[in-house]
Structures are given as C-alpha cells and as structure tokens.
Design a protein around this motif. Structure first.
Motif, short mmCIF file in Angstrom:
data_model
loop_
_atom_site.label_atom_id
_atom_site.label_comp_id
_atom_site.label_asym_id
_atom_site.label_seq_id
_atom_site.Cartn_x
_atom_site.Cartn_y
_atom_site.Cartn_z
N VAL A 30 -27.66 10.25 -38.90
CA VAL A 30 -28.33 11.55 -38.75
C VAL A 30 -28.80 11.65 -37.31
CG1 VAL A 30 -30.21 13.04 -39.51
CG2 VAL A 30 -29.10 11.52 -41.15
N TYR A 31 -28.36 12.71 -36.63
CA TYR A 31 -28.69 12.87 -35.21
C TYR A 31 -29.67 14.02 -35.00
CZ TYR A 31 -24.63 9.87 -34.31
OH TYR A 31 -23.75 8.83 -34.29
N GLN A 32 -30.17 14.09 -33.77
CA GLN A 32 -31.07 15.19 -33.39
C GLN A 32 -30.34 16.53 -33.51
OE1 GLN A 32 -32.78 14.68 -29.51
NE2 GLN A 32 -33.46 16.78 -29.35
N PHE A 33 -29.08 16.55 -33.09
CA PHE A 33 -28.25 17.75 -33.22
C PHE A 33 -27.34 17.51 -34.43
CE2 PHE A 33 -29.48 17.38 -28.78
CZ PHE A 33 -30.11 18.60 -28.62
N TYR A 34 -27.28 18.48 -35.30
CA TYR A 34 -26.87 18.26 -36.68
C TYR A 34 -25.39 17.90 -36.85
CZ TYR A 34 -30.91 21.25 -36.13
OH TYR A 34 -32.07 21.80 -35.67
N LEU A 40 -28.14 29.01 -41.69
CA LEU A 40 -29.28 28.19 -42.05
C LEU A 40 -30.25 28.05 -40.89
CD1 LEU A 40 -27.56 25.17 -43.87
CD2 LEU A 40 -28.21 27.38 -44.82
N SER A 41 -31.50 27.77 -41.22
CA SER A 41 -32.48 27.43 -40.19
C SER A 41 -32.19 26.02 -39.67
CB SER A 41 -33.89 27.48 -40.77
OG SER A 41 -34.07 26.44 -41.72
N GLY A 42 -32.85 25.65 -38.58
CA GLY A 42 -32.68 24.30 -38.05
C GLY A 42 -33.06 23.23 -39.05
N GLY A 43 -34.16 23.44 -39.75
CA GLY A 43 -34.60 22.48 -40.75
C GLY A 43 -33.61 22.34 -41.90
N GLN A 44 -33.02 23.48 -42.32
CA GLN A 44 -32.04 23.44 -43.40
C GLN A 44 -30.75 22.75 -42.96
OE1 GLN A 44 -31.95 27.66 -44.09
NE2 GLN A 44 -33.38 27.55 -45.83
N GLN A 45 -30.36 22.97 -41.69
CA GLN A 45 -29.17 22.29 -41.18
C GLN A 45 -29.39 20.77 -41.14
OE1 GLN A 45 -26.90 24.07 -37.82
NE2 GLN A 45 -28.49 25.65 -37.84
N GLN A 46 -30.60 20.36 -40.76
CA GLN A 46 -30.87 18.93 -40.72
C GLN A 46 -30.87 18.34 -42.13
OE1 GLN A 46 -30.28 16.38 -39.18
NE2 GLN A 46 -31.85 16.21 -37.59
N ARG A 47 -31.34 19.10 -43.09
CA ARG A 47 -31.29 18.63 -44.49
C ARG A 47 -29.85 18.44 -44.95
NH1 ARG A 47 -36.13 21.21 -48.00
NH2 ARG A 47 -37.69 21.41 -46.37
N ALA A 48 -28.99 19.38 -44.55
CA ALA A 48 -27.58 19.26 -44.88
C ALA A 48 -26.98 18.02 -44.22
CB ALA A 48 -26.81 20.51 -44.46
N ALA A 49 -27.38 17.76 -42.98
CA ALA A 49 -26.89 16.57 -42.27
C ALA A 49 -27.36 15.29 -42.96
CB ALA A 49 -27.36 16.60 -40.82
N GLU A 95 -33.67 10.22 -33.68
CA GLU A 95 -34.52 11.36 -33.28
C GLU A 95 -34.25 12.58 -34.17
OE1 GLU A 95 -36.84 10.99 -31.19
OE2 GLU A 95 -36.27 9.49 -29.69
N PRO A 96 -34.31 12.45 -35.50
CA PRO A 96 -33.92 13.55 -36.38
C PRO A 96 -34.84 14.76 -36.30
CG PRO A 96 -34.99 11.83 -37.65
CD PRO A 96 -34.79 11.28 -36.26
N ASN A 133 -41.08 21.98 -39.50
CA ASN A 133 -39.80 21.43 -39.96
C ASN A 133 -39.72 19.93 -39.74
OD1 ASN A 133 -38.04 23.54 -41.09
ND2 ASN A 133 -38.28 24.53 -39.11
N SER A 134 -40.35 19.44 -38.68
CA SER A 134 -40.37 18.00 -38.43
C SER A 134 -41.04 17.26 -39.59
CB SER A 134 -41.11 17.69 -37.13
OG SER A 134 -40.40 18.19 -36.02
N LYS A 135 -42.18 17.80 -40.03
CA LYS A 135 -42.88 17.18 -41.16
C LYS A 135 -42.03 17.22 -42.42
CE LYS A 135 -47.18 17.21 -43.83
NZ LYS A 135 -46.43 16.92 -45.08
N GLU A 136 -41.34 18.33 -42.64
CA GLU A 136 -40.50 18.45 -43.84
C GLU A 136 -39.36 17.44 -43.80
OE1 GLU A 136 -39.24 22.48 -44.20
OE2 GLU A 136 -41.20 23.21 -44.86
N ILE A 137 -38.75 17.25 -42.64
CA ILE A 137 -37.64 16.30 -42.53
C ILE A 137 -38.14 14.87 -42.76
CG2 ILE A 137 -35.97 15.26 -40.95
CD1 ILE A 137 -35.19 18.01 -42.18
N MET A 138 -39.30 14.54 -42.22
CA MET A 138 -39.86 13.20 -42.46
C MET A 138 -40.16 13.02 -43.94
SD MET A 138 -39.63 11.55 -39.74
CE MET A 138 -40.36 10.11 -40.51
#
Length: 226
Positions: free
Chosen positions: A90-94, A142-151, A167-168, A176-181
């Motif tokens: 999982v990368y910073q960029f999805y 998708l939003s950035g947070g949703q894209q990271q969830r997909a990743a 650096e996810p 969104n950072s809190k949600e991803i963590m």
C-alpha cells in the motif's frame, strides 16, 4: 510464528570512494499478527528497507526471510510472483488502474494468476473497509480516502503473509488519515493481518503495537507499546 526475519542486512550504493550505506546492519524479527511501525527521518533508510522487504530490491549483504522464503534466492520473475502472492503493498499514491472498476482493481492480483476470489473473504474485506457500495465505480469517482481503502483491499485480497504500508496517509487530510489508520488496525485485528507501516508521522506510528526507529541505516529503537 515468525513471519519476517532480517539478518545483517546492508545496502550499499555507489562504488569505490563514493559508497553510501543506506542500510548498515539491520536485524529485525516480526511475528505473525504484529502491527509494527518503522519511523525515521527522510534519508534514514526506511524506503530502502521497504523495497528490500517487498522484493523490489536486494540487499548488498545479509538475509531476508518472509514466511520461510529467502528473498535472495528469487530471480526477477520469481520475486514478482512472490510479491503478488505473499506481500501486500500500500503506497501513498494509490496506484489504482483508472479504467477499471474498484472491484476489478481489488481482484487484479488474483486475476493475474487466473484465480477466483473467495467470495466470503472478498465481501468481508470490502465490508470492513466500507467500500461495498463502491465496487462498480471508477477510481476517479472516489475520494482520496476511498481510493486508499480500495488499495488496501487489493493488498489484502491474496491474504498476504505481510502487508507493507508506505506512508499510506501521506496524501490524505487529517480525517481521512485517521480513518485509514483505523482500517489498518481493523485489518490487523479482525483479519489477523501482519502489518509493517513505514512512516515519518509519529502520530500514525503510535497507533501500532510496536515502533521501530531507524537512523542512518541502523535500528536505534524498538519499543513495544502493547
């Protein structure tokens, strides 16, 4: 059960009098089910270590074992297959494929091996990550947070031995950072996923059960928090 073991890992760039040691004697052991954060300033060696653990690069010296496999014995093709099947990235960029739906992006690692997904596990992942209603959407919808969830879902679909998160939250706002963590912690606890988080964000690192600090290519701290 030990999932990851590094012994005397060194990575030297350059030659002659222009050598630089990005990693200088890394000894590290991670057990199944651990959530470990690796922190350090830019240039400390975090990214180099991540590339070696992800079988993208090889150490100059030392040994890296993941789930019983010695990465130094793998050729380029074997390393790519091992990475797809055993190491979730999982990368910073999805790095989602823009022309494929969320569902097809998530299932891509299995599709490359012509394998069908375990539907129950797939539904558990997308349900846990809160994207079950986004499977037919394109990444741009998708939003950035949703894209990271997909990743994250794509990284988990093969049930990897190790999830490497680089650096996810680096490209996300505070919410969104809190949600991803929270999603990573959920994956660790509910799916028993072993996670190695690479970050310079100490606040994110504090969410992990164990925090390892790297300076100048060496481990200078290893704190178990829980």
């Amino acid at each position: 059960m030990e999932i990851l073991k590094c012994e005397g890992v060194r990575k030297i760039y350059g030659g002659g009098g222009n050598q630089t040691a990005a990693l200088n004697g890394i000894d590290l052991s991670v057990s199944k089910g651990e959530f470990v954060a690796i922190v350090g300033a830019s240039g400390s060696g975090k990214s180099t270590l991540l590339h070696i653990l992800g079988s993208v690069d090889k150490p100059t010296e030392g040994k890296v074992m993941i789930d019983g496999t010695d990465l130094s014995n793998l050729n380029q093709t074997q390393a790519a297959i091992f990475r797809r099947r055993k190491v979730g990235l999982v990368y910073q960029f999805y790095n989602l494929i823009p022309t494929l739906t969320v569902e097809k992006n998530i299932l891509m690692p299995l599709a490359l091996d012509r394998k069908k997904p375990n539907q129950e596990y797939f539904e558990k992942i997308v349900g846990s990550l809160g994207i079950a209603d986004k499977l037919g959407a394109l990444p741009s919808q998708l939003s950035g947070g949703q894209q990271q969830r997909a990743a994250i879902a794509r990284a988990l679909i093969y049930r990897p031995a190790l999830l490497l998160a680089d650096e996810p939250t680096g490209n996300l706002d505070q919410k969104n950072s809190k949600e991803i963590m929270d999603m990573l912690k959920l994956s660790n606890r509910n799916l028993e996923q072993t996670i190695l988080l690479i970050t310079h964000d100490e606040k994110a690192a504090l969410e992990a059960d164990r925090m390892i600090t790297i300076e100048d290519g060496r481990i200078v701290g290893d704190e178990r928090r829980r």
